[in-house]
Structures are given as C-alpha cells and as structure tokens.
Design a protein around this motif. Structure first.
Motif, mmCIF file in Angstrom:
data_model
loop_
_atom_site.group_PDB
_atom_site.id
_atom_site.type_symbol
_atom_site.label_atom_id
_atom_site.label_comp_id
_atom_site.label_asym_id
_atom_site.label_seq_id
_atom_site.Cartn_x
_atom_site.Cartn_y
_atom_site.Cartn_z
ATOM 1 N N ALA A 19 -37.834 -9.380 8.594
ATOM 2 C CA ALA A 19 -37.329 -7.946 8.792
ATOM 3 C C ALA A 19 -37.793 -6.648 8.252
ATOM 4 N N ASP A 20 -36.625 -6.663 7.113
ATOM 5 C CA ASP A 20 -37.298 -5.979 6.255
ATOM 6 C C ASP A 20 -38.697 -5.258 5.366
ATOM 7 N N LEU A 21 -38.919 -6.593 5.395
ATOM 8 C CA LEU A 21 -40.860 -6.085 4.558
ATOM 9 C C LEU A 21 -41.430 -5.737 5.935
ATOM 10 N N GLU A 22 -41.288 -5.979 7.619
ATOM 11 C CA GLU A 22 -41.905 -6.136 8.368
ATOM 12 C C GLU A 22 -42.059 -4.071 8.471
ATOM 13 N N SER A 23 -40.829 -4.103 9.077
ATOM 14 C CA SER A 23 -40.303 -2.425 9.018
ATOM 15 C C SER A 23 -40.809 -1.602 8.035
ATOM 16 N N GLY A 24 -40.579 -1.512 6.920
ATOM 17 C CA GLY A 24 -40.806 -0.857 5.652
ATOM 18 C C GLY A 24 -39.820 -0.512 4.760
ATOM 19 N N LYS A 25 -38.779 -1.433 5.551
ATOM 20 C CA LYS A 25 -37.492 -0.781 4.362
ATOM 21 C C LYS A 25 -37.466 -1.340 3.180
ATOM 22 N N HIS A 26 -37.978 -2.609 2.380
ATOM 23 C CA HIS A 26 -38.759 -2.689 1.710
ATOM 24 C C HIS A 26 -39.732 -3.356 0.839
ATOM 25 N N SER A 27 -40.828 -3.301 0.015
ATOM 26 C CA SER A 27 -42.189 -3.561 -0.063
ATOM 27 C C SER A 27 -41.963 -4.657 -0.433
ATOM 28 N N LYS A 28 -40.611 -5.106 -1.542
ATOM 29 C CA LYS A 28 -40.939 -6.034 -2.389
ATOM 30 C C LYS A 28 -39.994 -6.956 -2.767
ATOM 31 N N VAL A 29 -39.290 -7.734 -1.924
ATOM 32 C CA VAL A 29 -38.314 -8.828 -2.118
ATOM 33 C C VAL A 29 -38.055 -8.688 -3.338
ATOM 34 N N VAL A 30 -36.595 -8.102 -3.838
ATOM 35 C CA VAL A 30 -35.798 -8.884 -4.844
ATOM 36 C C VAL A 30 -34.279 -9.458 -4.983
ATOM 37 N N THR A 31 -34.260 -10.403 -5.583
ATOM 38 C CA THR A 31 -33.281 -11.491 -5.122
ATOM 39 C C THR A 31 -32.369 -11.444 -7.014
ATOM 40 N N ARG A 32 -31.038 -11.904 -6.686
ATOM 41 C CA ARG A 32 -30.841 -12.931 -8.013
ATOM 42 C C ARG A 32 -30.305 -13.811 -8.547
ATOM 43 N N PHE A 33 -29.820 -14.730 -9.666
ATOM 44 C CA PHE A 33 -28.768 -15.511 -9.535
ATOM 45 C C PHE A 33 -28.126 -15.088 -10.572
ATOM 46 N N PRO A 34 -26.614 -15.131 -10.175
ATOM 47 C CA PRO A 34 -25.784 -14.100 -11.539
ATOM 48 C C PRO A 34 -24.524 -14.481 -11.705
ATOM 49 N N PRO A 35 -24.964 -16.175 -12.667
ATOM 50 C CA PRO A 35 -23.940 -16.801 -13.254
ATOM 51 C C PRO A 35 -22.935 -16.487 -13.675
#
Length: 555
Positions: A19-35
C-alpha cells in the motif's frame, strides 16, 4: 533441486508495504537488519533476517546490514564476522557495504548537543541505584533529578568534559528531559550517553562516551532512509521515545516503526546472554555446537538455508506470538532433505556377517540409486563374502512384529540378496561376535514366487567400508520450557544429558569417501547426516546426525 511444498503463512507487513508503494508514500522500500555484535545469531534472528531481506527482495528494494555497536565492552570482531557469514549463508546480500551505528557517532554527538542547546537534555550525577529510585514504578510517577534544571551552559560544559575523559565510568550520564510522570517508563528522562572507557572495535579510543541503544537506533534508521523499521514487540513501548527523538532533532527522514511477534520455540533457548553462558561454562563445545540454537550450530548440524527460510515462511509474521513447536522446524529440514539428500548406508553398531556359501575372493559391484525419486544417478557398493549389518538387526528372541534377522530367519539386504541366519558365533560370555549366513543367488533384484521376506536391512561391505565416527545429536534441553524451573533452579538444570551420543567404529559405504562438508545424506533407516567440518580428518570422517527420519509434527 526440489523445493518444499508447504505453503507460506500470512505476513501482515506485506500489504502495508504494498500500500505504501501504491500510494506513493515511498518509491523504494529500504529495510535493515540491525544486530548487536555481542553474540552469534540464533533461530530467532533468522525470522527477522528473512522478514527484512525478504520484503526488500520481494518489492525490489534494499536491505541494509547494520551493526548496532554501542556497547564495546560486550562486542567483538568474532561476532561481526559470524553474523556476516550467517546472513550470507541464509542466501541474502545486503545493500552496499555493511554499516555500523558507530559510523554515525559524530552525528549522534552533534544531535545530543542540539538537544542540550534546546533545553531538552541535561547531565545527571545520580548513581545507577539513585536513578532507579527516582524513576518510580509502573504505578507511581518518577521524581525529577536534582540535576534536571542545570543551565544549558553548564550542561554543555559538563558534556564536553565527559567526552574529554575527565570523569570515571558511571560518574555522569546525559539524559533527555521529557516527562518523569509519563505512564511510559521509557519517556522518564532516558539516558542518551554513558561514560565508558573502553576500546571500540571500529572507532578505537576516539570515544569514552557512548550513545545508548535507544538514542542510536531510530536516528540510524533516519540517516539511512529506512522506510519500514521492523522490530519485535518488546520495542513497541520504545516507539514513542524514538518518535520523540525524531520530532526534536533535525533528522533527514522519519522512519515508521512496525512491531511483530518474536519467535518463541519450545525446547530452545534464544537469549544471547544464556547462550553465551552455555559456551563460557563449557556445557557445549562452542557457539557452533550442533545442539545450539545458533545459525552456526544449525549449519554445522547439517540444516540447509532453504529449510530455515521455509520454516520462517511456515510460521508467518504476526503480532499475536505464541509458542512454536520445534517439531515444525525439524519437519522443515526433514522435508528438504527427503527431497534433496542422496541415500547412503552406514552401520552404526557393526556386527560382522560371513556369507558362508558365497565364493571366497568374489566381488560384485552393485549399483544402487542415489535417490528413489530424484535422478541423481547411482553409487557402487561392492558385495562380497564378508559384510557388516547393525547389531540390532539380529535378535535370537525377537519381540512380536520383529522384521529383521533371527535364527533361521531371512531378510533382504538393501539392493542385494536375500540372506538367511544360520549360526551366531559367540564369546565365552554369550556376546555375539559374528553371524554366519547363507544367501540365495537367485534373489538379486527380485523376489521369487512363494518366497516371503519379512524385511529389508542396510549393510556395508567389510573390506571396502569406511571406519567413521557418528555423533547422534538430540535436543539440548529435555523440557519444552527450559527456563521454567523449580524455585532456585536454573535453565541449566534442564540440559538433556543424552543430547549427544558419540559412536566410534561405525562403518560407512565406500561412496562416502567422496563426501564434502556441504553434502548431506540420508543414512537409510538411521536419519539424515552430514560431515562434521571441525572434527573430520582425511580418511577418518565424523558424521553429525541432522535429524531423525521420524516426524512428530503435523501428524
């Protein structure tokens, strides 16, 4: 390679990202794994790795690997290297170079000064015990520190002197000025910086003050432009604090935090502190002991990356939590290995058999398929007058329903002939030393009409088989809830004394001479096994049992 067919469970974050991508809230997903690099990764981390990297992969985004290294006293390069190996072993690649929270120490320090100048942070001299007393309880408000109203000028001076190393560890801290009466304990003037005269594995001796995890985490996400900051549920109460920092600092982005239920697996410990205790007190051989819940331990035991990824898909991602049956994890590896592991024969408790009517000196090279359903070719097993079967496959007074060898009884040797037990050779104490059998030369690959054979047993040739050691691993804890003990007890009291059984003098078929550390096998009728990379020597392999053949989950 075949893929497991078990369907994936629901993931509540997937439609949010979509939904965030379709609404234009974000143009690219950026996640992280933070151990935090203060131990090895365990099976609980695997769920987070698969979630963060999986979402980025599915939606064409990036996932960063960032070490939240704010506590140098407990961190080590060994842990950093192990974490990187484990992420890569699971089949994921992080965007760019690995990152460190310590990369942002200069920026975090600037933001701490910004809060002081804004009147929203102060240096506090309360001891740890005094601070706990002033903090209050879940039902009682806290009290303001007597140092809370220091001037901006004084706080800037004291903080600069903290950084310059003028004070001892614990003598002063920098705290946020928020609300000591807040029902959320995390908002009661939390610590931003502590004094810690410790060498840091990345920054050396540049700093003697280190930011708290809470002050570092959200701002690091903001610096990296994380779009979906995914944490386990224990950080839900921390979210208002992270949002307070983002609202009161000139950060470049405002990541949104989402929480999911952590993995709780029965018969398993996933506390890094307790895992380290097991290692330090030598209850196990190391972080990669095959009984440990670490990814290094699972890898050494023979688990595959695909099986762990499939397990994480099976349990799904939700906020409800609950206890997961370890049988589900064992099902995942068993399902993968059943489809992809070639078959082989290994006799764990050898009993020598002499085929008394087989010609001396004659050898037949029998071809046995490497897998009953997959086209993996064949392996050659030489058949001659002397061979080994398992001691348990011959009994003089067998129980009802026994389908193996008994006096005068017949069985088929896997991929070979039907043999008949003729005589057991014993020592003076009645122990069976050797079994003399006859064979029917007309039964290779067929079962003549009228001949009923009770069962099929595995075997290996005496002359060409490999002498080896086999380690039978079982669950490290005998209780489904290892941490539940009697008053005054410890989780160590629940250690299973039979979690490792070492069998020496086992005999494996000749084809296993070519086995490598990456190979896994089904030893027919015994389970799934792999080469132990630490204990094996040339011409003296050690095989670890990955999992038994029997499945207890989903029955």
């Amino acid at each position: 390679m075949s893929k497991p067919q078990t369907p994936a469970a629901a993931n509540f974050l997937r439609p949010i990202v979509q939904a965030d991508l379709e609404s234009g809230k974000h143009s690219k997903v950026v996640t992280r794994f933070p151990p935090e690099p203060n131990g090895y990764l365990h099976i609980g981390h695997a769920k987070s790795i698969c979630l963060n990297f999986g979402l980025a992969q599915e939606f064409g985004g990036d996932c960063n690997l960032r070490f939240d290294d704010t506590n140098p006293a407990k961190e080590d390069q060994e842990y950093i290297d192990a974490i990187k190996r484990d992420v890569e072993w699971l089949g994921f690649k992080w965007a760019g170079q690995e990152r460190y929270a310590s990369n942002y120490f200069d920026q975090l320090h600037e933001w701490a000064v910004h809060l002081i100048k804004s009147g929203k942070a102060y240096v506090c001299d309360l001891s740890a015990d005094e601070a706990r007393e002033y903090r209050g309880t879940l039902t009682e408000s806290g009290r303001n520190s007597p140092y809370r109203d220091r001037s901006v000028v004084e706080n800037l001076d004291l903080f600069a002197r903290m950084r310059a190393g003028e004070y001892a560890d614990g003598e002063k801290v920098l705290r946020a000025r928020i609300d000591m009466s807040s029902p959320n304990m995390n908002l009661r003037d939390p610590i931003l910086y502590r004094i810690r005269h410790a060498h840091h594995h990345q920054t050396g001796d540049k700093w003697c003050i280190y930011p708290s995890y809470d002050f570092t985490h959200g701002q690091s996400d903001a610096i990296e432009g994380i779009t979906h900051s995914i944490c386990t549920l224990e950080f839900e109460d921390h979210r208002p604090l992270y949002e307070w920092f983002l609202a009161n600092l000139p950060v470049p982005a405002h990541p949104r935090q989402y929480e999911f239920a952590r993995l709780n697996l029965n018969y398993t410990i996933t506390s890094k502190r307790k895992l380290k205790q097991l290692v330090d007190e030598k209850h196990v051989s190391g972080w990669d002991d095959p009984r440990m819940s670490t990814l290094s331990g699972y890898r050494r035991r023979g688990y595959t990356p695909a099986s762990i990824r499939n397990f994480c898909d099976m349990i799904g991602v939700n906020r409800a939590g609950g206890l997961v049956d370890i049988g589900m994890l064992e099902f995942a590896i068993r399902e993968d290995l059943d489809a992809n592991a070639p078959r082989a024969m290994c006799v764990l408790r050898p009993l020598k058999v002499v085929i008394i009517n087989y010609p001396e000196g004659q050898v037949e090279n029998l071809e046995l398929v490497r897998h009953p359903k997959q086209d993996m070719g064949v392996r050659v097993v030489p058949f001659s007058r002397e061979l080994y079967i398992d001691h348990d496959d011959y009994q003089e007074n067998p129980p009802k329903g026994y389908k193996r060898l008994e006096p005068g009884g017949e069985v088929r040797l896997r991929g070979s002939y039907v043999i008949r037990a003729e005589q057991a050779i014993k020592d003076t104490e009645g122990n069976i030393l050797e079994l003399h059998c006859s064979y029917d030369p007309d039964t290779l690959g067929k079962n003549p009409e009228g001949r009923k054979v009770k069962g099929v047993i595995h075997w290996v040739p005496a002359q060409d088989s490999i002498e080896c050691e086999v380690r039978l691993y079982d669950r490290l804890f005998r209780s489904p809830n290892p941490e539940k003990t009697e008053e005054g007890g410890s989780f160590l009291d629940n250690i299973n004394p039979d979690s490792l059984v070492v069998l020496k003098g086992c005999r494996a078929e000749p084809s296993l001479r070519l086995a490598t550390q990456e190979d896994r096998f089904q030893f027919e009728r015994e389970g799934y096994f792999c080469i132990d990379p630490k204990n094996s020597q040339p011409n003296a392999p050690v095989f670890n049992r990955t999992v038994t053949l029997r499945d207890s989950w989903g029955q």
